[in-house]
Design a protein around this motif. Sequence first.
Motif, short mmCIF file in Angstrom:
data_model
loop_
_atom_site.label_atom_id
_atom_site.label_comp_id
_atom_site.label_asym_id
_atom_site.label_seq_id
_atom_site.Cartn_x
_atom_site.Cartn_y
_atom_site.Cartn_z
N ASN A 67 42.15 37.59 34.80
CA ASN A 67 41.97 38.39 36.00
C ASN A 67 42.86 39.63 35.92
OD1 ASN A 67 41.53 39.47 38.51
ND2 ASN A 67 42.68 37.91 39.61
N CYS A 69 42.39 42.30 37.41
CA CYS A 69 42.32 42.99 38.70
C CYS A 69 43.58 42.80 39.56
CB CYS A 69 41.10 42.51 39.49
SG CYS A 69 39.57 42.59 38.56
N TYR A 70 44.29 41.69 39.32
CA TYR A 70 45.45 41.38 40.17
C TYR A 70 46.54 42.45 40.08
CZ TYR A 70 48.67 40.28 36.41
OH TYR A 70 49.50 40.38 35.34
N SER A 85 42.80 43.31 48.09
CA SER A 85 42.77 42.13 47.23
C SER A 85 41.37 41.53 47.12
CB SER A 85 43.76 41.08 47.71
OG SER A 85 43.48 40.71 49.05
N GLN A 88 39.23 41.87 43.91
CA GLN A 88 39.39 41.01 42.75
C GLN A 88 38.16 40.13 42.55
OE1 GLN A 88 43.03 38.86 42.17
NE2 GLN A 88 44.20 40.35 43.34
#
Length: 108
Positions: A67, A69-70, A85, A88
């Motif tokens: 991930n 995207c975090y 958030s 994500q």
Amino acid sequence: MKLKKITLLTLIYLLNGCGNHSTNSYIKSLENDNNISYEKIKNSRGIYITSMCYTKTKDENSNQISNPCYACHINGKEPNYINDSSLQLEYNFPKEIMKNPFANLFKD
């Protein structure tokens, strides 16, 4: 360097809309001095989207999930109050930006 480019492109975009002839001359002189063309820049509508956003999240060989995207899309805390958030979990780009423009970094 990247921040300078984004700042310059934003300035060009804003000033170009004013129709100021001297602005156009200045931009042309920048292009000539630096041997570049701002008309050939790819992904101008999605310039805020980084290459990390196009990273595959599932490895085809090991089925391992990642991930990336975090790192950017977080529940913001003071002084950064932006809470994105939820991004994500989405791959929600405009249609013309869905194709990875970063051909020099990795393969789709």
